[in-house]
Motif scaffolding. Structure first.
Motif, PDB file in Angstrom:
ATOM      1  N   CYS A  36       0.917  -1.216  -0.023  1.00 28.03           N
ATOM      2  CA  CYS A  36      -0.013   0.082  -0.082  1.00 28.03           C
ATOM      3  C   CYS A  36       1.066   1.195   0.095  1.00 28.03           C
ATOM      4  N   ALA A  37       1.905   1.134   0.663  1.00 33.01           N
ATOM      5  CA  ALA A  37       2.714   2.464   0.673  1.00 33.01           C
ATOM      6  C   ALA A  37       3.276   2.832  -0.714  1.00 33.01           C
ATOM      7  N   ARG A  38       3.531   1.916  -1.490  1.00 34.42           N
ATOM      8  CA  ARG A  38       3.996   2.044  -2.856  1.00 34.42           C
ATOM      9  C   ARG A  38       2.852   2.848  -3.508  1.00 34.42           C
ATOM     10  N   TYR A  39       1.758   2.759  -3.363  1.00 36.30           N
ATOM     11  CA  TYR A  39       0.997   3.589  -4.216  1.00 36.30           C
ATOM     12  C   TYR A  39       0.401   4.869  -3.599  1.00 36.30           C
ATOM     13  N   ALA A  40       0.531   4.934  -2.197  1.00 37.45           N
ATOM     14  CA  ALA A  40       0.126   5.943  -1.308  1.00 37.45           C
ATOM     15  C   ALA A  40       0.989   7.106  -1.527  1.00 37.45           C
ATOM     16  N   LYS A  41       0.778   8.577  -1.178  1.00 34.92           N
ATOM     17  CA  LYS A  41       1.503   9.585  -1.022  1.00 34.92           C
ATOM     18  C   LYS A  41       2.050   9.631   0.292  1.00 34.92           C
ATOM     19  N   ASP A  42       1.654   9.070   1.434  1.00 34.00           N
ATOM     20  CA  ASP A  42       2.417   8.941   2.705  1.00 34.00           C
ATOM     21  C   ASP A  42       2.002   7.786   3.362  1.00 34.00           C
ATOM     22  N   MET A  43       2.454   7.698   4.449  1.00 36.64           N
ATOM     23  CA  MET A  43       2.151   6.546   5.385  1.00 36.64           C
ATOM     24  C   MET A  43       0.901   6.409   5.700  1.00 36.64           C
ATOM     25  N   HIS A  44       0.243   7.765   6.083  1.00 34.27           N
ATOM     26  CA  HIS A  44      -1.242   7.944   6.786  1.00 34.27           C
ATOM     27  C   HIS A  44      -2.066   7.084   5.628  1.00 34.27           C
ATOM     28  N   ASP A  45      -2.076   7.604   4.553  1.00 35.46           N
ATOM     29  CA  ASP A  45      -2.773   7.002   3.324  1.00 35.46           C
ATOM     30  C   ASP A  45      -2.521   5.588   3.235  1.00 35.46           C
ATOM     31  N   ALA A  46      -1.317   5.029   3.377  1.00 35.84           N
ATOM     32  CA  ALA A  46      -0.945   3.812   3.280  1.00 35.84           C
ATOM     33  C   ALA A  46      -1.775   2.775   4.240  1.00 35.84           C
ATOM     34  N   GLU A  47      -1.680   3.392   5.564  1.00 39.24           N
ATOM     35  CA  GLU A  47      -2.384   2.785   6.478  1.00 39.24           C
ATOM     36  C   GLU A  47      -3.921   2.624   6.422  1.00 39.24           C
ATOM     37  N   ALA A 120      18.218   2.138   1.277  1.00 43.78           N
ATOM     38  CA  ALA A 120      17.512   0.953   1.945  1.00 43.78           C
ATOM     39  C   ALA A 120      16.049   1.289   1.537  1.00 43.78           C
ATOM     40  N   MET A 121      15.329   0.242   1.515  1.00 42.84           N
ATOM     41  CA  MET A 121      13.848  -0.013   0.962  1.00 42.84           C
ATOM     42  C   MET A 121      13.040   1.133   1.239  1.00 42.84           C
ATOM     43  N   LYS A 122      13.313   1.599   2.856  1.00 44.05           N
ATOM     44  CA  LYS A 122      12.353   2.738   3.445  1.00 44.05           C
ATOM     45  C   LYS A 122      12.712   3.938   2.607  1.00 44.05           C
ATOM     46  N   ASP A 123      13.884   4.133   2.167  1.00 44.78           N
ATOM     47  CA  ASP A 123      14.364   5.582   1.502  1.00 44.78           C
ATOM     48  C   ASP A 123      13.774   5.467   0.110  1.00 44.78           C
ATOM     49  N   LEU A 124      13.942   4.235  -0.621  1.00 44.37           N
ATOM     50  CA  LEU A 124      13.100   4.040  -1.766  1.00 44.37           C
ATOM     51  C   LEU A 124      11.768   4.138  -2.075  1.00 44.37           C
ATOM     52  N   LEU A 125      11.142   3.886  -0.869  1.00 38.78           N
ATOM     53  CA  LEU A 125       9.948   4.031  -0.798  1.00 38.78           C
ATOM     54  C   LEU A 125       9.584   5.330  -0.470  1.00 38.78           C
ATOM     55  N   GLN A 126      10.236   6.398   0.077  1.00 39.64           N
ATOM     56  CA  GLN A 126       9.856   7.693   0.380  1.00 39.64           C
ATOM     57  C   GLN A 126       9.970   8.310  -0.958  1.00 39.64           C
ATOM     58  N   LEU A 127      10.895   8.054  -2.078  1.00 44.35           N
ATOM     59  CA  LEU A 127      11.345   8.752  -3.175  1.00 44.35           C
ATOM     60  C   LEU A 127      10.219   8.143  -4.120  1.00 44.35           C
ATOM     61  N   ILE A 128       9.672   7.037  -4.018  1.00 46.84           N
ATOM     62  CA  ILE A 128       8.430   6.533  -4.943  1.00 46.84           C
ATOM     63  C   ILE A 128       7.320   7.382  -4.659  1.00 46.84           C
ATOM     64  N   GLN A 129       7.062   7.746  -3.352  1.00 49.74           N
ATOM     65  CA  GLN A 129       5.882   8.256  -2.637  1.00 49.74           C
ATOM     66  C   GLN A 129       6.019   9.747  -3.465  1.00 49.74           C
ATOM     67  N   THR A 130       7.124  10.298  -3.854  1.00 49.60           N
ATOM     68  CA  THR A 130       7.203  11.629  -4.325  1.00 49.60           C
ATOM     69  C   THR A 130       6.599  11.876  -5.724  1.00 49.60           C
ATOM     70  N   LEU A 131       6.654  10.794  -6.501  1.00 51.04           N
ATOM     71  CA  LEU A 131       6.122  10.565  -7.609  1.00 51.04           C
ATOM     72  C   LEU A 131       4.744  11.093  -7.887  1.00 51.04           C
ATOM     73  N   SER A 132       4.461  11.868  -9.038  1.00 55.92           N
ATOM     74  CA  SER A 132       2.979  12.159  -9.209  1.00 55.92           C
ATOM     75  C   SER A 132       2.081  10.953  -9.000  1.00 55.92           C
ATOM     76  N   PRO A 133       0.670  11.035  -8.819  1.00 55.03           N
ATOM     77  CA  PRO A 133       0.007   9.941  -8.507  1.00 55.03           C
ATOM     78  C   PRO A 133      -0.188   8.957  -9.640  1.00 55.03           C
ATOM     79  N   MET A 134      -0.385   9.404 -10.837  1.00 57.71           N
ATOM     80  CA  MET A 134      -0.478   8.422 -12.029  1.00 57.71           C
ATOM     81  C   MET A 134       0.873   7.847 -12.329  1.00 57.71           C
ATOM     82  N   SER A 135       1.863   8.443 -12.329  1.00 51.08           N
ATOM     83  CA  SER A 135       3.074   7.881 -12.766  1.00 51.08           C
ATOM     84  C   SER A 135       3.419   6.701 -11.438  1.00 51.08           C
ATOM     85  N   ARG A 136       3.105   7.459 -10.249  1.00 47.85           N
ATOM     86  CA  ARG A 136       3.475   6.246  -8.983  1.00 47.85           C
ATOM     87  C   ARG A 136       2.583   5.024  -9.344  1.00 47.85           C
ATOM     88  N   MET A 137       1.401   5.139  -9.747  1.00 49.81           N
ATOM     89  CA  MET A 137       0.429   4.049 -10.092  1.00 49.81           C
ATOM     90  C   MET A 137       0.995   3.011 -11.002  1.00 49.81           C
TER      91      MET A 137
END
Length: 192
Positions: A36-47, A120-137
């Motif tokens: 879920c975190a890979r798709y969400a813009k932040d951890m709140h949305d992921a949860e 680290a995977m956590k850092d990569l996840l944070q970078l992925i979350q900065t992508l625009s919603p459509m590009s991230r999806m």
């Protein structure tokens, strides 16, 4: 902690047994939160997506026919929950970008991942979350879920070229961010 078999979990969830539901939730919490975190813009949305996905799993457990893996069935629900969220009316305006079909012909895919080794995977996840919603999806569907551009185009009602553009754009953005991050780390190291 008691360990349940997959069949006991499925049967218990169909009977809405809270102990079994809690066991299933705890067993897959970490794996599905990362998804879920890979798709969400932040951890709140992921949860929130995680909670919504588990509700769908519990509410639709009767539809599981035993064809394929149970984990795969649950993962599909989680991915669809994330896609539904990103396709919702709130997100729709932020992702309305279309690109010509021919644009993907001029794009060059770069597959150097030397910077990835330092993240680290956590850092990569944070970078992925900065992508625009459509590009991230699109990036997540292609890279992590293994869908083809044709499948993504059908799922999201976009062209294959647009799907390819989003993946390449996400890669380019991530590469730039990784390079920038690595350069900052080098400067910090040199200052010490």
């Amino acid at each position: 902690m008691t360990v349940f078999t997959e069949q006991e979990i499925i049967t218990g969830c169909k009977k809405q047994q809270r102990v079994i539901q809690e066991y299933l939730y705890k067993s897959y919490y970490s794996m599905f939160l990362k998804l879920c975190a890979r798709y969400a813009k932040d951890m709140h949305d992921a949860e929130q997506l995680l909670q919504d996905g588990f509700l769908k799993i519990f509410n639709h457990i009767d539809t599981y026919q035993g064809n394929g893996s149970f984990e795969g069935w649950m993962k599909r629900i989680m991915v669809n929950t994330c896609l539904d969220f990103l396709k919702s009316k709130q997100q729709k305006n932020a992702r309305q970008v279309s690109y010509p079909e021919t644009m993907h012909d001029s794009l060059k895919v770069v597959s150097q991942n030397s910077g990835l080794e330092k993240l680290a995977m956590k850092d990569l996840l944070q970078l992925i979350q900065t992508l625009s919603p459509m590009s991230r999806m699109v990036f997540n569907l292609y890279i992590f879920e293994g869908f083809s551009h044709k499948e993504i185009a059908q799922m999201l009602e976009i062209s294959e070229g647009t799907s390819q553009w989003h993946v390449n754009n996400a890669r380019k953005n991530l590469q730039e961010k990784i390079k920038k991050r690595n350069n900052q780390e080098i400067k910090i190291y040199e200052q010490k």
